[in-house]
Design a protein around this motif. Structure first.
Motif, PDB file in Angstrom:
ATOM      1  N   UNK A 145      18.425  -8.093  -6.718  1.00 13.86           N
ATOM      2  CA  UNK A 145      17.323  -8.552  -5.865  1.00 13.86           C
ATOM      3  C   UNK A 145      16.554  -7.369  -5.300  1.00 13.86           C
ATOM      4  N   UNK A 146      17.291  -6.345  -4.823  1.00 15.78           N
ATOM      5  CA  UNK A 146      16.637  -5.165  -4.260  1.00 15.78           C
ATOM      6  C   UNK A 146      15.798  -4.436  -5.298  1.00 15.78           C
ATOM      7  N   UNK A 147      16.319  -4.345  -6.542  1.00 15.54           N
ATOM      8  CA  UNK A 147      15.562  -3.703  -7.610  1.00 15.54           C
ATOM      9  C   UNK A 147      14.299  -4.487  -7.940  1.00 15.54           C
ATOM     10  N   UNK A 148      14.408  -5.809  -7.964  1.00 17.50           N
ATOM     11  CA  UNK A 148      13.252  -6.659  -8.260  1.00 17.50           C
ATOM     12  C   UNK A 148      12.183  -6.526  -7.181  1.00 17.50           C
ATOM     13  N   UNK A 149      12.626  -6.482  -5.917  1.00 17.14           N
ATOM     14  CA  UNK A 149      11.678  -6.327  -4.814  1.00 17.14           C
ATOM     15  C   UNK A 149      10.996  -4.964  -4.868  1.00 17.14           C
ATOM     16  N   UNK A 161      10.510  -3.141  -7.554  1.00 15.08           N
ATOM     17  CA  UNK A 161       9.580  -3.153  -8.693  1.00 15.08           C
ATOM     18  C   UNK A 161       8.307  -3.908  -8.349  1.00 15.08           C
ATOM     19  N   UNK A 162       8.463  -5.026  -7.630  1.00 13.81           N
ATOM     20  CA  UNK A 162       7.296  -5.816  -7.242  1.00 13.81           C
ATOM     21  C   UNK A 162       6.393  -5.034  -6.287  1.00 13.81           C
ATOM     22  N   UNK A 163       7.015  -4.309  -5.359  1.00 11.19           N
ATOM     23  CA  UNK A 163       6.229  -3.489  -4.437  1.00 11.19           C
ATOM     24  C   UNK A 163       5.517  -2.360  -5.174  1.00 11.19           C
ATOM     25  N   UNK A 164       6.207  -1.777  -6.177  1.00 11.54           N
ATOM     26  CA  UNK A 164       5.589  -0.723  -6.969  1.00 11.54           C
ATOM     27  C   UNK A 164       4.389  -1.217  -7.746  1.00 11.54           C
ATOM     28  N   UNK A 165       4.514  -2.405  -8.342  1.00 16.82           N
ATOM     29  CA  UNK A 165       3.389  -2.991  -9.079  1.00 16.82           C
ATOM     30  C   UNK A 165       2.225  -3.306  -8.151  1.00 16.82           C
ATOM     31  N   UNK A 166       2.564  -3.784  -6.943  1.00 16.41           N
ATOM     32  CA  UNK A 166       1.516  -4.109  -5.975  1.00 16.41           C
ATOM     33  C   UNK A 166       0.759  -2.852  -5.561  1.00 16.41           C
ATOM     34  N   UNK A 167       1.506  -1.732  -5.380  1.00 19.57           N
ATOM     35  CA  UNK A 167       0.867  -0.462  -5.010  1.00 19.57           C
ATOM     36  C   UNK A 167      -0.057   0.026  -6.133  1.00 19.57           C
ATOM     37  N   UNK A 168       0.378  -0.133  -7.393  1.00 14.54           N
ATOM     38  CA  UNK A 168      -0.437   0.297  -8.529  1.00 14.54           C
ATOM     39  C   UNK A 168      -1.737  -0.501  -8.598  1.00 14.54           C
ATOM     40  N   UNK A 169      -1.617  -1.807  -8.369  1.00 11.21           N
ATOM     41  CA  UNK A 169      -2.815  -2.657  -8.396  1.00 11.21           C
ATOM     42  C   UNK A 169      -3.783  -2.268  -7.284  1.00 11.21           C
ATOM     43  N   UNK A 170      -3.217  -1.919  -6.127  1.00  7.90           N
ATOM     44  CA  UNK A 170      -4.073  -1.519  -5.009  1.00  7.90           C
ATOM     45  C   UNK A 170      -4.813  -0.224  -5.324  1.00  7.90           C
ATOM     46  N   UNK A 171      -4.111   0.714  -5.976  1.00  9.51           N
ATOM     47  CA  UNK A 171      -4.732   1.982  -6.344  1.00  9.51           C
ATOM     48  C   UNK A 171      -5.843   1.775  -7.363  1.00  9.51           C
ATOM     49  N   UNK A 172      -5.598   0.904  -8.343  1.00  7.24           N
ATOM     50  CA  UNK A 172      -6.613   0.630  -9.377  1.00  7.24           C
ATOM     51  C   UNK A 172      -7.834  -0.036  -8.777  1.00  7.24           C
ATOM     52  N   UNK A 173      -7.580  -1.034  -7.913  1.00  9.16           N
ATOM     53  CA  UNK A 173      -8.706  -1.771  -7.331  1.00  9.16           C
ATOM     54  C   UNK A 173      -9.532  -0.906  -6.382  1.00  9.16           C
ATOM     55  N   UNK A 174      -8.891   0.138  -5.823  1.00  5.56           N
ATOM     56  CA  UNK A 174      -9.623   1.021  -4.911  1.00  5.56           C
ATOM     57  C   UNK A 174     -10.282   2.179  -5.642  1.00  5.56           C
ATOM     58  N   UNK A 175     -10.057   2.248  -6.978  1.00  3.34           N
ATOM     59  CA  UNK A 175     -10.706   3.280  -7.808  1.00  3.34           C
ATOM     60  C   UNK A 175     -10.015   4.604  -7.763  1.00  3.34           C
TER      61      UNK A 175
END
Length: 379
Positions: free
Chosen positions: A358-362, A364-378
């Motif tokens: 569960x901790x690994x999944x959480x 990973x999910x936070x990491x993906x969310x951070x990547x999306x935020x970086x992409x959307x912010x350019x």
């Protein structure tokens, strides 16, 4: 951290093993070492459950748990309790019971074996109520969702846990207790004894658990009031202070912990007779194991392990449920301690592994969310 938490356990282990060698040589040394491992393996789930309660208490009551509590656990349950069993079952005085335990060990073991149905019924019902109240509570975090979600809905029915516990006790009384195991391979009808002992265990749980729950609710009310005051203090630049259980609330929670520990120790004390009937070696071995269980409880609290591995408490309670049923079955049938200990270890191990995943999944999910935020912010 490890030395600070387990220091007393290491010291007691060294003293206990030296005492065993002086008392009975290297054979006694081996017996005490085996008993210590047996107690730790059978009581690991006890440590997890204790930690969930102990973390609510303040530093003073945590020290009480480690000092006075360990005296009760070691001398009360591992030394005095077996003697009391013999005194009651054989209708002997305390001094006569102690003399019997030291001078006629075979007869002492026979009397404890004959008292096992009453012990198993009392401890089984107490532990069963802990398990039932846990699985019927609607918790935010669920481990076995497919099972816990419907059980949480059923838990809205008033007194459901008590009804189920009484039904299981009745079934045990008319099945296992009618052919209860006694020393020498004999079997006798212990239905009335099992019923009375089981009801006593249920009443004990309701009284002690009810009082601790009542004062815990009172504490939550105080926490809400203090939380409001802390928010005001924070806005004014003053430091916030955590609220820990104290006073009457902590006392009854401590009492609840001791009764819980007593119920857990039943299987260890009875199982110890499969290894030795020497009360001195039994007290040394089980006492060493009890020290490690206490230290492990404090370690889990100080490390915040239950907050990080959120399913551990679930696994421990499932182990409690399994132990409760095993105790009731042992009224008639002998079950090896290896099986009892293995079930608890497997359930807790599975819950730990699920927590890691569960901790690994959480993460990973936070990491993906951070990547999306970086992409959307350019970035």
């Amino acid at each position: 951290m490890v030395l600070k938490t387990f220091g007393w356990s290491f010291a007691v282990t060294a003293l206990g093993l030296v005492a065993a060698v002086l008392f009975g040589g290297w054979t006694a040394f081996g017996i005490v070492a085996i008993l210590s491992i047996l107690e730790i393996s059978l009581s690991f789930d006890n440590a997890v459950v204790n930690a969930g309660i102990l973390k609510k208490m303040n530093a003073f009551w945590q020290k009480i748990f480690l000092t006075i509590g360990i005296l009760i656990a070691v001398f009360g349950m591992r030394l005095v309790f077996p003697v009391v069993i013999v005194a009651i079952s054989a209708q002997l005085g305390p001094i006569e019971a102690v003399d019997l335990a030291l001078s006629d060990k075979d007869r002492y073991q026979e009397l404890v074996t004959d008292a096992h149905p009453a012990i198993a019924a009392f401890g089984g019902m107490f532990l069963l109520m802990i398990f039932l109240d846990f699985i019927f509570e609607d918790r935010e975090i669920k481990w076995l969702t497919w099972l816990e979600r419907p059980l949480a809905k059923l838990g809205k029915v008033d007194m459901l846990s008590v009804c189920i516990a009484l039904i299981i006790l009745l079934i045990s009384a008319i099945t296992f207790a009618t052919n209860a195991h006694q020393h020498g391979g004999a079997h006798v009808d212990k239905s009335s004894t099992v019923l009375l002992s089981g009801i006593a265990g249920l009443i004990t749980y309701m009284i002690v658990g009810g009082l601790s729950g009542y004062f815990e609710d009172k504490l939550e009310e105080e926490e809400e009031r203090e939380h409001e005051e802390e928010e005001k203090a924070e806005r004014s630049g003053k430091p916030r202070t955590a609220v820990a259980m104290a006073g009457k609330a902590a006392f009854f929670m401590f009492l609840y912990l001791e009764v819980l520990d007593a119920s857990f120790s039943f299987d260890g004390v009875i199982g110890a007779f499969a290894i030795t009937n020497d009360i001195v070696l039994m007290a040394l071995g089980l006492g060493i194991g009890a020290m490690y269980v206490r230290s492990l409880t404090v370690y889990l609290v100080r490390q915040g392990t239950l907050d990080e591995y959120v399913y551990l408490e679930h696994g421990a309670h499932y182990a409690i449920g399994a132990l409760a049923l095993i105790l009731l079955v042992t009224i008639q049938y002998e079950i090896h301690e290896l099986i009892t200990g293995s079930i608890g270890v497997i359930l807790i191990g599975a819950s730990f592994w699920s927590s890691v995943r569960r901790n690994k999944a959480l993460a990973a999910a936070e990491g993906n969310a951070d990547e999306k935020t970086e992409v959307s912010s350019g970035v």
